[in-house]
Design a protein around this motif. Structure first.
Motif, PDB file in Angstrom:
ATOM      1  N   ALA A  98       0.864  -1.179   0.000  1.00 45.66           N
ATOM      2  CA  ALA A  98       0.000   0.000   0.000  1.00 45.66           C
ATOM      3  C   ALA A  98       0.899   1.227   0.000  1.00 45.66           C
ATOM      4  CB  ALA A  98      -0.911  -0.001   1.228  1.00 45.66           C
TER       5      ALA A  98
ATOM      6  N   ASN B   4      -1.007   3.687 -11.320  1.00 51.47           N
ATOM      7  CA  ASN B   4      -1.319   2.611 -10.376  1.00 51.47           C
ATOM      8  C   ASN B   4      -2.557   1.827 -10.792  1.00 51.47           C
ATOM      9  OD1 ASN B   4      -1.232   1.171  -7.768  1.00 51.47           O
ATOM     10  ND2 ASN B   4      -3.055   2.393  -7.298  1.00 51.47           N
TER      11      ASN B   4
ATOM     12  N   LYS C 233      -3.443  -1.574  -8.829  1.00 56.66           N
ATOM     13  CA  LYS C 233      -3.975  -2.419  -7.755  1.00 56.66           C
ATOM     14  C   LYS C 233      -3.615  -1.963  -6.337  1.00 56.66           C
ATOM     15  CE  LYS C 233      -5.928  -5.678 -10.328  1.00 56.66           C
ATOM     16  NZ  LYS C 233      -7.367  -5.976 -10.263  1.00 56.66           N
ATOM     17  N   VAL C 234      -2.567  -1.159  -6.218  1.00 53.45           N
ATOM     18  CA  VAL C 234      -2.071  -0.815  -4.878  1.00 53.45           C
ATOM     19  C   VAL C 234      -2.998   0.194  -4.206  1.00 53.45           C
ATOM     20  CG1 VAL C 234      -0.160   0.196  -3.578  1.00 53.45           C
ATOM     21  CG2 VAL C 234       0.312  -1.261  -5.564  1.00 53.45           C
ATOM     22  N   PRO C 235      -3.499  -0.103  -3.000  1.00 51.91           N
ATOM     23  CA  PRO C 235      -4.326   0.874  -2.269  1.00 51.91           C
ATOM     24  C   PRO C 235      -3.497   2.117  -1.923  1.00 51.91           C
ATOM     25  CG  PRO C 235      -4.517  -1.323  -1.316  1.00 51.91           C
ATOM     26  CD  PRO C 235      -3.385  -1.382  -2.279  1.00 51.91           C
TER      27      PRO C 235
ATOM     28  N   SER D 102      -9.921   3.036 -11.039  1.00 54.76           N
ATOM     29  CA  SER D 102      -9.731   1.928 -10.102  1.00 54.76           C
ATOM     30  C   SER D 102     -10.962   1.032 -10.053  1.00 54.76           C
ATOM     31  CB  SER D 102      -9.396   2.457  -8.704  1.00 54.76           C
ATOM     32  OG  SER D 102     -10.523   3.073  -8.121  1.00 54.76           O
TER      33      SER D 102
ATOM     34  N   ASN E 122     -11.678  -3.561  -9.045  1.00 53.18           N
ATOM     35  CA  ASN E 122     -11.470  -3.530  -7.601  1.00 53.18           C
ATOM     36  C   ASN E 122     -12.823  -3.367  -6.890  1.00 53.18           C
ATOM     37  OD1 ASN E 122      -8.539  -3.559  -7.705  1.00 53.18           O
ATOM     38  ND2 ASN E 122      -8.721  -1.507  -8.557  1.00 53.18           N
TER      39      ASN E 122
ATOM     40  N   THR F 161      -9.169   2.088  -5.250  1.00 49.45           N
ATOM     41  CA  THR F 161      -7.823   1.960  -4.674  1.00 49.45           C
ATOM     42  C   THR F 161      -7.310   3.300  -4.164  1.00 49.45           C
ATOM     43  OG1 THR F 161      -6.904   2.254  -6.893  1.00 49.45           O
ATOM     44  CG2 THR F 161      -7.154   0.001  -6.109  1.00 49.45           C
TER      45      THR F 161
END
Length: 738
Positions: free
Chosen positions: A599, A619, A621-623, A650, A655, A659
């Motif tokens: 994250a 970005n 997938k990364v929160p 996102s 998701n 995200t």
């Protein structure tokens, strides 16, 4: 005090032995090449542990009229001294399985013989051997004192291999090479001392003494070497050298040197007639010789080559460091009399950098018409007319005092100043090291408890000798004193950057906060990413104004604040669509979004949001938690489209939840809030992200960075086992503030 003794010892030993060390290093490099070139001939025999001595003897007997000796080198070359059909004695390399000649043993090149004699004795025979042994011992002391200083510098032995603080080339690689080559250098020095002691017969006796073995009455004889159990069972990997019998007479014996002993073997029965185990001194001598020369191992020879070459670099870099330290600690400005001065500047500096900052502050105060006295913290005493004291100090090792400040804390309570004192403490350090500015914290605490001392400013800490940060503190100090102070900036050599053409695609209108966005496209293919810097040179001068880049596809997005007297910002504010801007891209690798992180927490204020816009756009997938502060809500609208676009993207990526989470605050609205207020408000979530191997990135003003890091330091101490320096070492904390 201890550090000074170790540093003085390290410097003195290096100076005394420098000439001899230089010769030893140069010849050591040459001699390290010899085993490498020898191994390159390719005569090494594989699987010596599978070839029996019987096989080797029979193959030699079949191939040559007479064999005098067989030797297995540490290089795994098998060498034999033989008599040919032409009655010529030859030393040859052979294949012990077949007796085939692989090559002849050539005369050793003169360059290696010359280097060996110079390396061993300086051509001075016994006197030279004595000096060589002494220099080897001095090298050991230099290595030990150097490692002690390095451990202190890095913050303890556990931090020895942690990231090296940004320094000039000579110091940086003095540190890097010394910690990687410490063990090889110690081995070189110890073996050098040992071999010299052996030469002067100062070690216990290494004489080999044979003891006869009792004869057996039923000794069996054999017709062939291949039938004798000893020769069948003994492998060439166990052999060092075999001297063959002069004749076939039963009383003539094989003299065999094994790895741990020497034996005499009956050539008919294979019986060991006598044996002599090697004394420990002999075994140690053999090992020392191999370790000192690198014989038999290409890898170890290469390591010794680098270790020897590094000694030359250490002498050069050590000399440069000494000169730089001397230059920085020598005050070249006129210093007022201590008892006539109103301002006292006390310095704690280990390598001289902090002293350089103090000198610049001294000059600024002097130019403002003040009488200023500059001295070391160790020389703290009574100052008759002083009303202001400024302490500028670094921290050494694990929160310790620099060598010129080691007695200040003990002496301070015993010195009484005749006048009330306004004081300020500035600490210099690096967040990459533990105990960041700890000595400055201790000094501030001691002075705070002193009678008649009042802080004019709170303790201020400066990371990595950031001069812009020092200028900010100077401005605050000048405002507190109601003075005008201008500190001279140090002249830094910057590598020349290649300027490229960029086409202006869009410039937004300037908002009420004098901020606008500028979208650019390089006219030719260029490599860059979010977090890199765009350097713009006004009027073709050498001084660049740098802007953090947001990469949007193949385009660059800048967030710019127009300053009334800013040449570059005014130039950018005047650009129109289609205009061409000349600028250079400068990589800023320490501030790239990490490839592997669970994250990210992105903290920014003002135009510091720019690189984060590009990172969020890329970005998938990364929160990400964005904590961002602006002056007012109206001026923040120029970024709304990018925020909404990223949240929408996102969701499209599948998701379950966006995200991107945005936390905004405004410092000029009715409900006034700053970035540091949001950090404190969301402290639990930030700590959780970090403990789960997340990344924290901060971009914006230095004052914001100071406030945020102070809060994080408190929060981490209270709620986590991690710390700021641990996060930096693990590259979970990335800073790019100005």
């Amino acid at each position: 005090m201890t550090i000074s003794i170790w540093r003085f010892s390290h410097l003195l030993l290096a100076a005394v032995s420098s000439l001899f060390l230089l010769m030893a290093a140069v010849t050591g490099v040459i001699l390290a090449v010899e085993p490498i070139s020898h191994q390159a001939k390719g005569y090494a025999v594989e699987d010596l542990d599978e070839v029996s001595l019987a096989t080797a003897i029979l193959s030699l007997k079949e191939s040559y009229d007479e064999v005098f000796s067989l030797e297995v080198e540490s290089s795994e070359f098998v060498k034999a001294s033989v008599l040919t059909d032409d009655f010529e004695t030859l030393d040859v390399y052979i294949n012990p399985k077949t007796g085939e000649q692989l090559g002849t043993v050539e005369k050793r090149p003169e360059v290696y013989s010359f280097a060996t004699n110079l390396h061993r004795s300086l051509f001075l025979k016994s006197i030279g051997r004595f000096f060589v042994g002494l220099v080897s011992f001095l090298l050991l002391l230099i290595a030990v004192t150097g490692m002690f200083l390095l451990a202190k510098r890095q913050g303890g032995i556990k931090k020895l291999f942690s990231k090296v603080q940004k320094e000039y080339f000579e110091m940086r690689y003095h540190v890097i090479l010394s910690r990687w080559l410490f063990i090889p250098i110690v081995i070189l020095s110890i073996t050098g001392v040992y071999l010299s002691l052996e030469k002067f017969e100062l070690l216990p006796t290494s004489k080999i003494e044979y003891s006869d073995n009792q004869a057996s009455e039923d000794t069996k004889t054999y017709d062939s070497f291949n039938e004798i159990p000893f020769f069948q069972e003994t492998k060439l990997s166990e052999i060092r050298k075999v001297d063959f019998p002069f004749s076939n007479a039963p009383e003539e014996q094989f003299h065999i040197a094994l790895t741990d002993k020497e034996i005499k073997v009956n050539q008919v029965s294979g019986r060991i007639e006598s044996s002599a185990p090697y004394p420990f001194v002999k075994l140690a001598s053999n090992l020392s010789l191999v370790l000192h020369t690198g014989e038999g191992s290409v890898l170890w020879s290469i390591i010794l080559l680098f270790a020897s070459a590094s000694l030359i670099f250490f002498m050069y870099s050590g000399f440069v460091m000494f000169l730089k330290r001397r230059k920085k600690t020598v005050t070249t400005t006129k210093v007022s009399d201590k008892d006539e001065s109103e301002f006292i500047i006390l310095v704690g500096s280990e390598m001289g950098s902090t002293h350089d900052f103090a000198t610049r502050l001294h000059n600024a105060l002097t130019n403002a018409g003040k009488k200023v006295y500059l001295t070391e913290l160790n020389k703290y005493t009574t100052f008759a007319k002083a009303t202001n004291i400024v302490v500028l100090t670094s921290t050494y090792g694990e929160g310790e005092a620099p060598s010129n400040a080691w007695n200040f804390i003990d002496d301070f309570p015993d010195v009484q100043q005749p006048n009330p004192i306004q004081y300020a403490v500035v600490g210099f350090g690096s967040l990459e090291y533990p105990d960041y500015c700890q000595f400055a914290i201790d000094v501030d605490s001691v002075i705070q408890n002193g009678a008649g001392f009042n802080p004019i400013l709170p303790l201020y800490r400066i990371n990595n000798e950031n001069f812009t940060d020092f200028e900010k503190w100077t401005k605050k100090y000048a405002e507190a004193l109601d003075l005008s102070l201008i500190v001279d900036r140090p002249k830094k050599k910057r590598k020349k950057l290649k300027q490229l053409d960029f086409e202006v695609l869009e410039r937004t209108p300037i908002n009420q906060d004098d901020t606008f966005l500028l979208r650019l496209k390089p006219k030719r293919r260029s490599k860059f990413t979010s977090g890199d810097l765009l350097s713009i040179f006004p009027n073709e001068t050498g001084n660049a104004r740098q802007y953090s880049i947001a990469k949007m596809g193949k385009e660059i997005l800048l967030s710019v604040k127009k300053h009334e007297f800013g040449k570059v910002s005014s130039q950018l504010a005047s650009l129109e669509k289609g205009n061409i801007l000349k600028a250079a891209i400068e990589p800023n690798t320490h501030f790239h979004f990490p490839k592997n992180t669970s994250a990210a927490v992105l903290i920014a204020n003002g135009t510091g949001i720019a690189p984060f816009l590009g990172m969020m756009e890329k970005n998938k997938k990364v929160p990400i938690d964005l904590i961002w502060g602006s002056r007012n809500q109206q001026s923040s609208h120029i970024y709304d489209g990018y925020f909404e676009q990223n949240i929408l993207k996102s969701k499209k990526n599948g998701n379950a939840a966006p995200t991107l989470t945005i936390h905004r605050c405004f410092s000029r609205e009715a409900n006034k809030q700053y970035v540091q207020d949001l950090v404190r408000q969301h402290q639990d979530a930030i700590v959780q992200r970090l403990e789960n191997e997340g990344t924290l990135m901060i971009c914006g003003s230095l004052s914001m960075q100071h406030d945020v890091l102070n809060i994080l330091e408190e929060v981490l101490k209270e709620k986590s086992d991690t710390s700021l320096d641990m996060l930096l070492h693990k590259q979970q904390l990335k800073l790019d503030c100005y």
